[in-house]
Design a protein around this motif. Structure first.
Motif, short mmCIF file in Angstrom:
data_model
loop_
_atom_site.label_atom_id
_atom_site.label_comp_id
_atom_site.label_asym_id
_atom_site.label_seq_id
_atom_site.Cartn_x
_atom_site.Cartn_y
_atom_site.Cartn_z
N ARG A 82 2.32 -9.54 4.57
CA ARG A 82 1.99 -8.15 4.30
C ARG A 82 0.64 -7.77 4.94
NH1 ARG A 82 -1.00 -5.13 1.13
NH2 ARG A 82 -1.87 -7.00 0.20
N ASP A 90 2.25 -1.14 4.93
CA ASP A 90 1.89 -0.03 4.05
C ASP A 90 2.98 1.02 4.02
OD1 ASP A 90 -1.75 0.13 4.49
OD2 ASP A 90 -0.43 -1.20 3.36
N LYS A 91 3.62 1.24 5.17
CA LYS A 91 4.64 2.30 5.23
C LYS A 91 5.86 1.95 4.39
CE LYS A 91 3.85 5.02 9.33
NZ LYS A 91 3.47 4.46 10.63
N SER A 93 5.78 0.11 1.61
CA SER A 93 5.41 -0.27 0.25
C SER A 93 5.34 0.96 -0.64
CB SER A 93 4.04 -0.94 0.22
OG SER A 93 4.01 -2.04 1.06
N PHE A 94 5.81 0.78 -1.86
CA PHE A 94 5.64 1.83 -2.85
C PHE A 94 4.29 1.69 -3.54
CE2 PHE A 94 8.32 5.11 -3.65
CZ PHE A 94 9.67 4.79 -3.66
N LEU A 95 3.98 0.47 -3.95
CA LEU A 95 2.73 0.21 -4.65
C LEU A 95 1.89 -0.72 -3.80
CD1 LEU A 95 4.17 -0.39 -8.21
CD2 LEU A 95 2.89 1.59 -7.45
N ILE A 96 0.81 -0.20 -3.28
CA ILE A 96 -0.07 -1.01 -2.44
C ILE A 96 -1.16 -1.57 -3.33
CG2 ILE A 96 -1.52 -1.03 -0.41
CD1 ILE A 96 -0.01 1.47 0.48
N PRO A 97 -1.37 -2.89 -3.34
CA PRO A 97 -2.38 -3.45 -4.24
C PRO A 97 -3.77 -2.97 -3.90
CG PRO A 97 -1.53 -5.12 -2.74
CD PRO A 97 -0.69 -3.92 -2.54
N LYS A 98 -4.58 -2.85 -4.94
CA LYS A 98 -5.95 -2.37 -4.77
C LYS A 98 -6.89 -3.55 -4.58
CE LYS A 98 -5.75 1.86 -7.33
NZ LYS A 98 -6.35 2.68 -8.35
#
Lengths: 101, 713
Positions: A82, A90-91, A93-98
């Motif tokens: 990833r 990123d495109k 992904s629904f939830l991108i980790p912070k």
């Protein structure tokens, strides 16, 4: 539902419904099918609809195995790559980790 | 009859019993309800803690962040090399959280701790008390050559990369490092004492080098930042619509510049070419820790001198007419982060977005004031750009300017000197303007070669470090410090120089800066904003006054996130309006309470006004001026599909966002790993055993629990 109280033709119908349903990209139906009807297909004494139920259960088990392989491969691939994939990842992904790249 | 009496008696007894039970119930509720939560008996929260936060630019992330649930480590107090070496070589209870004194918190120590791979956080002691927080000889987290990559001399073989002068010799570059653990400061003396005495000395201090036994005192530091990798990524993630729950990862840094044209002009005024002198200062700096941005030398000293010069010139405004040049007082914001304000101003000039459609060819010359507090040899030094001297016209103009200012300086106790002609300009906003068009430009600073400020862009650039603070009983608002009187002379020099440069005539003897104004400004900017000067210029609204009264510490000089209110910008706009504007008595319809950006020739601002003779009420005043604000927001965030993130054209700085409860520091005792494991395994075994037991009980229930024989019917 307790399968012991269900008539044999109804059992066959149920097994078939789950088998057909699994083709709509619903592998969990196949998984449930293989677990639920396992005893009916292999361990119970012979009855008329059992042969057909056995084929459905075997095919559901194969389908489950294939799906497990696909999903595992994709999850491993995505988790390890990833960060390297950057914008593409990123495109999709629904939830991108912070807090991490 | 008797039976009825007995019934009544029984009824009354039952009711009494009910009442008694009810009262007992209420009493027990009250006594049990006044209990403490167990968590407050386990954890001690350190509230006066300020974290190092994460910022990002086009290519990197810098700063600190913790794990999602915080970093827990055994506290170890380091106040000398012995304790440092003990931690690195012998400490067995890793991970540790190192508690450092202000003298120990430097790049070497931090690097040693990082290399040992034993620490999971650093706490630094930073209180107001100089006994617990001694001033180190020098500390600057900025790099040694600030702003070089975006400056005029980038790629210049002769002057670039600090080849001639290393501007910030004491710079350790810690601001631009990416720490994998959190760093915080603790500002409350009681809490630092608690950490040292009740936590470290009581539980953790090794006895003659032998480590102590568990339970040990540990600290949990939580400062989880949301953004990562670089600005491009976090801005893209913030703006991406694929998320059902849009999240904020980071915000662009930026704010407003304050600009004010000086001379009075008619309604149909259009500026001619080379008719405006730019008098500039910057309004911001940074430090390692959030909200601690005192900026006394860099750059409150410059701001105060320029504002005081503006006030002094006001008396001679009628000397400025259509035969003289105009002065544009410019206060730029975001300059510390790769010149956000000046880059934006030049960008707006190209687009014609500035008032009067200001362009670079309207600018005749530039005078910038930089740091002024630590004057080398007691003098202020004039720097000029050697590259523009290649043009003979500009070179002679620069020489004229320098000799003008040197002459004025001779009359003012010889307060000014000129640096070597072959020396490049120090880090200054002028560099960005010269990148666009070469004009005669000077930068006035307090250092001849390398910085005299040993605390450039750090938390130690305070009022007391520049000698602008006393422990006077009247709080020092009216007390004239050494710094104040020196800065007044500097402001007078600046005012007279601007006068001569604009009008071409020698400055009148009476043109002098007000020492009171300089004293008041230094107090209000560096010690407390709850002062009379600020009370005069704020909007005449109850909320503004209450807001000012509740300020406990000086306004932070940090550009902050675009869109967030920056008190420094607002107050400087109001002060500039107050100093160069005129009180408007009759036509007050256009007067507004809020400062805004406008392209009009004149702007009208309501102010609370000076105190009346009763010392209680104020006369609300409307001030007319040519002061306004312009955007100081990097074009990189406005241009769609900007792809210069790795380049050096526009600033790309952003600040990470964090959850509301994401900053936390608390202290508690921890048991040994062995005890934790045994408790966990004990619990798991107990669960399994009970499950097995219940299974068997269930199976043999018939035998174990005999049914009561039904009574024969």
């Amino acid at each position: 539902m307790d399968l012991a109280k269900v008539k044999d033709e109804d059992k066959l119908n149920l097994c078939r419904k789950y088998y057909i349903g699994g083709f709509a990209f619903l592998p969990f139906l196949w998984f449930v099918n293989s677990v639920w009807f396992f005893r009916e297909a292999f361990l119970k004494p012979e009855y008329q609809q059992q042969k057909q139920i056995k084929t459905y259960v075997i095919r559901s088990m194969i389908g489950t195995a294939i799906w497990i392989a696909i999903i595992t491969t994709w999850v491993v691939l995505f988790q390890t790559n990833r960060v390297a994939w950057g914008i593409t990842a990123d495109k999709i992904s629904f939830l991108i980790p912070k807090g991490i790249p | 009859m008797i039976g009825q009496g007995n019934e009544k008696e029984k009824g009354r007894m039952t009711r009494l019993r009910c009442y008694r039970q009810f009262i007992l119930f209420i009493l027990s509720c009250i006594s049990l309800g006044a209990s403490e939560r167990i968590s407050s008996k386990t954890y001690v929260i350190v509230s006066g803690n300020v974290a190092c936060i994460r910022r990002l630019n086009g290519t990197h992330q810098v700063g600190c962040s913790s794990e999602i649930n915080g970093n827990v480590g055994v506290l170890h107090y380091i106040n000398d090399t012995d304790s440092l070496n003990w931690l690195i070589n012998s400490g067995p209870h890793q991970p540790y959280v190192a508690l450092l004194t202000s003298l120990n918190f430097n790049r070497d120590t931090v690097q040693q701790l990082r290399n040992s791979k034993k620490i999971t956080g650093i706490i630094v002691i930073h209180t107001d008390d100089s006994a617990t927080t001694p001033l180190p000889d020098s500390f600057s987290p900025a790099d040694k050559c600030p702003g070089d990559l975006y400056g005029l001399y980038h790629n210049n073989q002769e002057y670039g990369n600090c080849k001639k002068v290393t501007w910030n010799e004491d710079g350790n570059g810690m601001f631009f490092e990416d720490f994998e653990f959190p760093i915080s400061i603790v500002t409350n003396k009681n809490e630092t004492d608690y950490l040292i005495n009740n936590c470290y000395l009581k539980f953790n201090q090794p006895t003659q080098g032998v480590p102590r036994e568990y339970p040990l005192c540990a600290v949990q530091m939580k400062s989880r930042m949301a953004a990562a990798k670089d600005s491009e990524t976090c801005i893209r993630r913030t703006n991406t619509p694929t998320n059902l729950n849009p999240d904020k990862y980071c915000d662009a840094l930026g704010d407003k510049n304050v600009i004010g044209f000086f001379k009075d002009v008619p309604e149909d005024y259009k500026p001619e070419k080379k008719s405006i002198i730019l008098a500039m200062a910057r309004m911001d700096s940074y430090s390692l820790f959030e909200n601690i941005y005192p900026s006394a030398d860099n750059q409150v000293s410059g701001i105060v001198a320029l504002l005081a010069a503006a006030e002094a010139l006001r008396k001679y405004k009628d000397h400025f007419d259509n035969t003289t040049k105009d002065i544009l007082f410019t206060f730029l914001n975001g300059e510390a982060f790769d010149y956000i304000g000046s880059t934006r101003m030049l960008y707006d000039m190209d687009k014609g977005a500035l008032p009067l459609k200001l362009k670079m060819d309207h600018i005749d010359r530039i005078v910038e004031v930089n740091q002024l507090a630590y004057r080398e040899g007691g003098k202020i030094w004039i720097h000029a750009d050697p590259v523009s001297r290649n043009d003979p016209n500009i070179s002679s103009e620069i020489n004229d300017m320098i000799s003008t200012i040197l002459d004025i300086g001779k009359n003012l106790s010889d307060i000014v000197g000129a640096v070597d002609q072959t020396q490049p300009l120090p880090p200054a906003s002028t560099q960005k303007f010269l990148q666009k068009t070469l004009v005669p430009a000077l930068v006035l600073t307090d250092h001849k070669k390398t910085f005299t400020n040993k605390y450039y862009n750090s938390r130690f650039d305070l009022a007391k470090t520049i000698s602008a603070m006393v422990n006077a009983s009247d709080n020092g608002y009216n007390h004239v410090t050494d710094q104040a009187s020196n800065l007044t002379v500097a402001a007078t020099l600046l005012a007279r120089s601007l006068y001569t440069l604009a009008t071409g005539s020698p400055a009148p003897e009476g043109l002098m800066a007000e020492q009171q104004s300089v004293t008041h400004m230094l107090y209000c900017f560096l010690i407390s904003p709850n002062c009379d000067l600020f009370k005069q210029v704020i909007p005449p609204a109850r909320e503004a006054f209450d807001d000012l009264a509740s300020q406990k510490s000086p306004y932070p000089f940090y550009v902050s996130v675009y869109g967030q209110i920056n008190n420094v910008t607002r107050i400087i706009q109001r002060l500039l309006t107050h100093y160069i504007g005129t009180v408007e008595k009759n036509h007050t319809e256009s007067c507004t309470s809020s400062e805004k950006a406008s392209l009009q020739l004149y702007n009208y601002l309501w102010m609370a006004g000076p105190l009346n003779s009763d010392n209680k009420t104020r006369t609300v005043t409307c001030v007319k001026s040519r002061v306004t604000q312009t955007k100081a927001y990097s074009p990189a965030f406005e241009i769609t599909d900007y792809n210069g993130w790795g380049g050096f054209q526009y600033s790309t700085w952003t600040e990470s966002s964090w959850a509301t409860n994401a900053l936390l520091l608390r202290v508690f005792l921890i048991p040994s790993k062995a005890m934790e494991t045994s408790i966990l395994s004990g619990g798991v075994i107990l669960t399994l055993v009970s499950m097995v037991l219940i299974y068997f009980l269930n199976k043999k229930a018939d035998i174990l629990f005999a049914h009561p024989r039904p009574s024969s019917l």
